[in-house]
Design a protein around this motif. Structure first.
Motif, PDB file in Angstrom:
ATOM      1  N   ARG A  40      51.582  90.811  37.034  1.00 57.91           N
ATOM      2  CA  ARG A  40      51.394  90.498  38.453  1.00 57.91           C
ATOM      3  C   ARG A  40      52.732  90.128  39.106  1.00 57.91           C
ATOM      4  N   VAL A  41      53.563  89.367  38.387  1.00 62.76           N
ATOM      5  CA  VAL A  41      54.890  89.026  38.902  1.00 62.76           C
ATOM      6  C   VAL A  41      55.728  90.291  39.086  1.00 62.76           C
ATOM      7  N   ALA A  42      55.626  91.207  38.130  1.00 62.11           N
ATOM      8  CA  ALA A  42      56.369  92.468  38.232  1.00 62.11           C
ATOM      9  C   ALA A  42      55.919  93.262  39.460  1.00 62.11           C
ATOM     10  N   LEU A  43      54.610  93.323  39.688  1.00 65.26           N
ATOM     11  CA  LEU A  43      54.093  94.010  40.881  1.00 65.26           C
ATOM     12  C   LEU A  43      54.751  93.466  42.138  1.00 65.26           C
ATOM     13  N   ASP A  44      54.807  92.141  42.221  1.00 64.97           N
ATOM     14  CA  ASP A  44      55.312  91.476  43.419  1.00 64.97           C
ATOM     15  C   ASP A  44      56.832  91.565  43.529  1.00 64.97           C
ATOM     16  N   GLN A  45      57.532  91.119  42.494  1.00 64.79           N
ATOM     17  CA  GLN A  45      58.990  91.019  42.582  1.00 64.79           C
ATOM     18  C   GLN A  45      59.678  92.381  42.625  1.00 64.79           C
ATOM     19  N   LEU A  46      59.115  93.355  41.931  1.00 62.68           N
ATOM     20  CA  LEU A  46      59.732  94.683  41.875  1.00 62.68           C
ATOM     21  C   LEU A  46      59.104  95.642  42.885  1.00 62.68           C
ATOM     22  N   GLN A  47      58.141  95.136  43.637  1.00 57.61           N
ATOM     23  CA  GLN A  47      57.450  95.944  44.658  1.00 57.61           C
ATOM     24  C   GLN A  47      56.922  97.249  44.060  1.00 57.61           C
ATOM     25  N   LEU A  48      56.192  97.099  42.951  1.00 52.79           N
ATOM     26  CA  LEU A  48      55.659  98.263  42.254  1.00 52.79           C
ATOM     27  C   LEU A  48      54.371  98.735  42.917  1.00 52.79           C
ATOM     28  N   ASP A  49      54.172 100.039  42.857  1.00 47.07           N
ATOM     29  CA  ASP A  49      52.914 100.615  43.331  1.00 47.07           C
ATOM     30  C   ASP A  49      51.823 100.475  42.275  1.00 47.07           C
ATOM     31  N   GLU A  50      52.213 100.502  41.008  1.00 49.76           N
ATOM     32  CA  GLU A  50      51.256 100.326  39.919  1.00 49.76           C
ATOM     33  C   GLU A  50      51.982  99.950  38.633  1.00 49.76           C
ATOM     34  N   VAL A  51      51.218  99.364  37.730  1.00 52.48           N
ATOM     35  CA  VAL A  51      51.715  99.060  36.386  1.00 52.48           C
ATOM     36  C   VAL A  51      50.817  99.771  35.386  1.00 52.48           C
ATOM     37  N   HIS A  52      51.427 100.606  34.550  1.00 55.22           N
ATOM     38  CA  HIS A  52      50.698 101.283  33.477  1.00 55.22           C
ATOM     39  C   HIS A  52      50.760 100.418  32.216  1.00 55.22           C
ATOM     40  N   TRP A  53      49.611  99.976  31.750  1.00 58.72           N
ATOM     41  CA  TRP A  53      49.508  99.208  30.503  1.00 58.72           C
ATOM     42  C   TRP A  53      49.304 100.202  29.361  1.00 58.72           C
ATOM     43  N   VAL A  54      50.188 100.157  28.374  1.00 57.36           N
ATOM     44  CA  VAL A  54      50.161 101.137  27.282  1.00 57.36           C
ATOM     45  C   VAL A  54      49.993 100.416  25.941  1.00 57.36           C
ATOM     46  N   PRO A  55      48.753 100.268  25.469  1.00 58.54           N
ATOM     47  CA  PRO A  55      48.569  99.697  24.130  1.00 58.54           C
ATOM     48  C   PRO A  55      49.233 100.591  23.085  1.00 58.54           C
ATOM     49  N   ALA A  56      49.980  99.965  22.182  1.00 60.91           N
ATOM     50  CA  ALA A  56      50.712 100.727  21.164  1.00 60.91           C
ATOM     51  C   ALA A  56      49.750 101.444  20.234  1.00 60.91           C
ATOM     52  N   GLY A  57      50.113 102.662  19.887  1.00 61.16           N
ATOM     53  CA  GLY A  57      49.317 103.416  18.926  1.00 61.16           C
ATOM     54  C   GLY A  57      49.655 102.991  17.507  1.00 61.16           C
ATOM     55  N   ARG A  58      50.815 103.437  17.033  1.00 58.55           N
ATOM     56  CA  ARG A  58      51.297 103.095  15.687  1.00 58.55           C
ATOM     57  C   ARG A  58      52.745 102.628  15.804  1.00 58.55           C
ATOM     58  N   PRO A  59      52.951 101.358  16.193  1.00 58.82           N
ATOM     59  CA  PRO A  59      54.319 100.869  16.391  1.00 58.82           C
ATOM     60  C   PRO A  59      55.079 100.831  15.071  1.00 58.82           C
ATOM     61  N   TRP A  60      56.184 101.532  14.997  1.00 59.02           N
ATOM     62  CA  TRP A  60      56.909 101.713  13.740  1.00 59.02           C
ATOM     63  C   TRP A  60      57.598 100.439  13.278  1.00 59.02           C
ATOM     64  N   GLN A  61      57.798  99.450  14.158  1.00 59.70           N
ATOM     65  CA  GLN A  61      58.494  98.233  13.749  1.00 59.70           C
ATOM     66  C   GLN A  61      57.543  97.090  13.396  1.00 59.70           C
ATOM     67  N   LYS A  62      56.236  97.306  13.471  1.00 58.19           N
ATOM     68  CA  LYS A  62      55.274  96.253  13.148  1.00 58.19           C
ATOM     69  C   LYS A  62      54.894  96.335  11.679  1.00 58.19           C
ATOM     70  N   ALA A  63      55.124  95.232  10.955  1.00 63.66           N
ATOM     71  CA  ALA A  63      54.815  95.214   9.532  1.00 63.66           C
ATOM     72  C   ALA A  63      53.325  94.954   9.285  1.00 63.66           C
ATOM     73  N   ARG A  64      52.715  94.096  10.111  1.00 59.81           N
ATOM     74  CA  ARG A  64      51.313  93.748   9.875  1.00 59.81           C
ATOM     75  C   ARG A  64      50.380  94.846  10.385  1.00 59.81           C
ATOM     76  N   SER A  65      49.180  94.860   9.841  1.00 56.90           N
ATOM     77  CA  SER A  65      48.186  95.816  10.331  1.00 56.90           C
ATOM     78  C   SER A  65      47.617  95.306  11.649  1.00 56.90           C
ATOM     79  N   LEU A  66      47.293  96.218  12.538  1.00 55.54           N
ATOM     80  CA  LEU A  66      46.802  95.863  13.856  1.00 55.54           C
ATOM     81  C   LEU A  66      45.287  95.972  13.926  1.00 55.54           C
ATOM     82  N   THR A  67      44.707  95.227  14.862  1.00 55.05           N
ATOM     83  CA  THR A  67      43.313  95.423  15.201  1.00 55.05           C
ATOM     84  C   THR A  67      43.167  96.857  15.720  1.00 55.05           C
ATOM     85  N   SER A  68      42.007  97.445  15.547  1.00 53.48           N
ATOM     86  CA  SER A  68      41.833  98.849  15.925  1.00 53.48           C
ATOM     87  C   SER A  68      42.226  99.076  17.380  1.00 53.48           C
ATOM     88  N   ALA A  69      42.778 100.266  17.633  1.00 52.44           N
ATOM     89  CA  ALA A  69      43.197 100.631  18.981  1.00 52.44           C
ATOM     90  C   ALA A  69      42.028 100.582  19.955  1.00 52.44           C
TER      91      ALA A  69
END
Length: 197
Positions: free
Chosen positions: A23-52
């Protein structure tokens, strides 16, 4: 020119600091939209993730009341390891001519030189770095030598790691995550057995 923020992460789970930052990014950067991108298979994460599926569902619940927030499943739907450079290229190809802002944390900024294609990534985006108030933005010497744009955004001190630990210990997390996300965690019994589940 359309101004688009790109906010990626494991979101395991998404929490109030994530929502506030976007929300701060929307306001301060005057963005039209923010795309939220949940990581698929992040190569730098050692632990297992909850399902996508669960992670994307929680993001969808967290952002439902803001029409300028968009859930983007491109990394989840793409096979192989998830690299931010690939994601940015894919999204920019779909919306040519837009001005892109990549929202990252200070720890990610400091380690940016380890990312695949980071030099080319810096040519494509303006970095919006979530930073603790009063702390200077700090990049690695490698990144500092490459011309790029970076702006600081304030950051709240909430972490997904802490939330998973709280749930595993049997504590409520209603004050840390959006209400709909807290209900989803309860309904699907997430994070109960182990801090990394």
């Amino acid at each position: 020119m359309k101004r688009i923020g790109l906010f990626g992460g494991t979101f395991d789970p998404v929490h109030l600091a994530h929502v506030t930052l976007a929300r701060v990014a929307l306001d301060q950067l005057q963005l039209d939209e923010v795309h939220w991108v949940p990581a698929g298979r992040p190569w730098q994460k050692a632990r297992s993730l909850t399902s996508a599926t669960h992670r994307a569902a929680m993001v969808g619940l967290a952002i439902a009341d803001e029409p300028r927030f968009v859930l983007d499943r491109c990394e989840i739907d793409r096979s192989g390891a998830s690299y931010t450079y690939d994601t940015v290229r894919e999204l920019q190809a779909a919306q040519p001519g837009a001005d892109w802002f990549l929202i990252i944390g200070q720890d990610q900024y400091a380690g940016l030189h380890t990312w695949l294609g980071w030099q080319k990534l810096l040519e494509r985006v303006t970095l919006a770095v979530a930073n603790r108030p009063g702390a200077p933005l700090q990049a690695s010497p490698e990144v500092e030598q490459v011309a790029h744009q970076a702006v600081a955004l304030p950051m709240m001190d909430i972490s997904s790691t802490h939330i998973r630990a709280q749930v595993a210990a049997g504590h409520r997390v209603d004050a840390l995550v959006p209400a709909a996300v807290a209900r989803y965690i309860d309904l699907h019994h997430l994070y109960r057995g182990t801090h990394g589940s």
